[in-house]
Motif scaffolding. Structure first.
Motif, mmCIF file in Angstrom:
data_model
loop_
_atom_site.group_PDB
_atom_site.id
_atom_site.type_symbol
_atom_site.label_atom_id
_atom_site.label_comp_id
_atom_site.label_asym_id
_atom_site.label_seq_id
_atom_site.Cartn_x
_atom_site.Cartn_y
_atom_site.Cartn_z
ATOM 1 N N THR A 9 0.830 -1.204 0.000
ATOM 2 C CA THR A 9 0.000 0.000 0.000
ATOM 3 C C THR A 9 0.859 1.246 0.000
ATOM 4 O O THR A 9 1.960 1.266 0.558
ATOM 5 C CB THR A 9 -0.954 0.023 1.215
ATOM 6 O OG1 THR A 9 -1.766 1.185 1.145
ATOM 7 C CG2 THR A 9 -0.213 -0.019 2.535
ATOM 8 N N ASP A 10 0.330 2.273 -0.638
ATOM 9 C CA ASP A 10 0.951 3.588 -0.566
ATOM 10 C C ASP A 10 0.038 4.557 0.183
ATOM 11 O O ASP A 10 0.281 5.746 0.243
ATOM 12 C CB ASP A 10 1.278 4.123 -1.959
ATOM 13 C CG ASP A 10 0.057 4.242 -2.854
ATOM 14 O OD1 ASP A 10 -1.070 3.961 -2.396
ATOM 15 O OD2 ASP A 10 0.232 4.610 -4.034
ATOM 16 N N SER A 12 -2.996 5.281 -0.674
ATOM 17 C CA SER A 12 -3.941 5.945 -1.573
ATOM 18 C C SER A 12 -5.309 5.283 -1.511
ATOM 19 O O SER A 12 -5.460 4.171 -1.017
ATOM 20 C CB SER A 12 -3.418 5.891 -3.011
ATOM 21 O OG SER A 12 -3.425 4.550 -3.472
ATOM 22 N N PHE A 37 4.671 -1.134 2.997
ATOM 23 C CA PHE A 37 4.862 0.183 2.395
ATOM 24 C C PHE A 37 6.308 0.250 1.926
ATOM 25 O O PHE A 37 7.222 -0.093 2.675
ATOM 26 C CB PHE A 37 4.615 1.296 3.420
ATOM 27 C CG PHE A 37 4.786 2.689 2.862
ATOM 28 C CD1 PHE A 37 3.692 3.387 2.372
ATOM 29 C CD2 PHE A 37 6.028 3.301 2.841
ATOM 30 C CE1 PHE A 37 3.836 4.671 1.863
ATOM 31 C CE2 PHE A 37 6.180 4.580 2.335
ATOM 32 C CZ PHE A 37 5.082 5.270 1.843
ATOM 33 N N LYS A 40 10.245 4.824 -1.296
ATOM 34 C CA LYS A 40 10.994 4.968 -2.550
ATOM 35 C C LYS A 40 12.349 5.572 -2.268
ATOM 36 O O LYS A 40 12.476 6.544 -1.534
ATOM 37 C CB LYS A 40 10.186 5.822 -3.517
ATOM 38 C CG LYS A 40 10.651 5.733 -4.932
ATOM 39 C CD LYS A 40 9.657 6.402 -5.848
ATOM 40 C CE LYS A 40 10.137 6.324 -7.278
ATOM 41 N NZ LYS A 40 9.223 6.988 -8.178
ATOM 42 N N LYS A 51 9.861 11.869 -9.553
ATOM 43 C CA LYS A 51 8.579 11.208 -9.793
ATOM 44 C C LYS A 51 8.324 11.229 -11.281
ATOM 45 O O LYS A 51 8.779 12.123 -11.984
ATOM 46 C CB LYS A 51 7.445 11.921 -9.065
ATOM 47 C CG LYS A 51 7.527 11.776 -7.571
ATOM 48 C CD LYS A 51 6.262 12.248 -6.938
ATOM 49 C CE LYS A 51 6.316 11.935 -5.453
ATOM 50 N NZ LYS A 51 5.089 12.224 -4.783
ATOM 51 N N GLY A 94 5.245 6.057 5.946
ATOM 52 C CA GLY A 94 4.947 4.647 5.677
ATOM 53 C C GLY A 94 4.533 3.899 6.927
ATOM 54 O O GLY A 94 3.618 3.054 6.880
ATOM 55 N N PRO A 119 9.691 0.569 -5.652
ATOM 56 C CA PRO A 119 8.466 -0.102 -5.212
ATOM 57 C C PRO A 119 8.206 -1.492 -5.793
ATOM 58 O O PRO A 119 8.053 -2.452 -5.036
ATOM 59 C CB PRO A 119 7.363 0.892 -5.579
ATOM 60 C CG PRO A 119 8.035 2.216 -5.406
ATOM 61 C CD PRO A 119 9.424 1.995 -5.935
#
Length: 173
Positions: A9-10, A12, A37, A40, A51, A94, A119
Motif C-alpha cells: 500500500t501507498d 492511496s 509500504f 521509494k 517522480k 509509511g 516499489p
C-alpha cells in the motif's frame, strides 16, 4: 491454499480499495496478512524526489506544508537548506500508513513492514523472502482512459511476480 497474503500500500484510495479483499482472503484461509509500504529510494543530492508523470520525470519535494517555502527555493536553485532527512520522513509516513491499515483488522494475523527501495522490486523481494502466496493490489485508475490503465507499479508486479496477483479497481464514487 494461501498462508501468506501480501497487501502493498501507498496509502492511496486505490490501494485502500484492495484492503478489504486482502483481509477477506486472509480470513477465509486463516493466512497471515502482510501490509507493506515501500519508501521509494531515489532521493537526489538536493533532497528532491524524482517522480514520473505522463512519461516525464519531475523533481518534487517530499513532506508536508512546512516544506512549501523550501519547495519554492528548490524550484529556483535546485537545492534546499533543509537537512536531508527526507527518506526518514517518507519512512515515518509509511509507518503511519501500515499502522492505519492494520488498525481495523481483527481475527487475522497481521505483519507490517516499511522497506526502502524501488516499489515494484521491493514488493517482489518481500514476497519471495516471506513466502507470500498471493499479492493483492489496488489500481489507481477511476475515470476516462485511466479506468483502463493500471498503475505502473501494479503493472510491473503483475508482469514479473512469481505469485498470483489480484488487482482491485477502486469503485466510482
Amino acid at each position: 491454499m494461501y498462508q501468506n497474503v501480501l497487501f502493498p500500500t501507498d496509502g492511496s484510495d486505490g490501494a485502500d480499495a484492495a484492503l478489504a479483499h486482502a483481509v477477506d482472503i486472509a480470513r477465509q484461509y486463516d493466512a497471515t496478512l502482510h501490509v507493506l509500504f515501500v519508501a521509494k529510494d531515489d532521493f537526489g543530492p538536493s533532497g528532491m524526489v524524482e517522480k514520473e508523470h505522463d512519461g516525464v520525470r519531475r523533481s518534487e519535494m517530499v513532506g508536508g506544508e512546512e516544506l512549501a517555502r523550501e519547495r519554492k527555493e528548490a524550484s529556483k536553485t535546485g537545492m534546499t537548506s533543509r537537512p536531508h532527512d527526507e527518506h526518514g520522513a517518507v519512512s515515518e509516513h509509511g509507518r503511519h500508513v501500515v499502522e492505519d491499515a492494520a488498525a481495523g483488522i481483527d481475527d487475522v494475523a497481521v505483519e507490517t513492514a516499511v522497506v526502502p527501495g524501488t516499489p515494484y522490486r521491493a514488493i517482489l523481494d518481500y514476497a519471495d523472502e516471506h513466502g507470500v502466496d498471493l499479492i493483492v493490489m489496488g489500481t489507481h485508475g477511476r475515470t476516462g482512459l485511466d479506468r483502463y490503465l493500471l498503475g505502473s507499479v501494479t503493472e510491473k508486479v503483475i508482469r514479473t511476480a512469481d505469485q498470483p496477483v489480484l488487482t482491485v479497481r477502486m469503485r466510482d464514487q
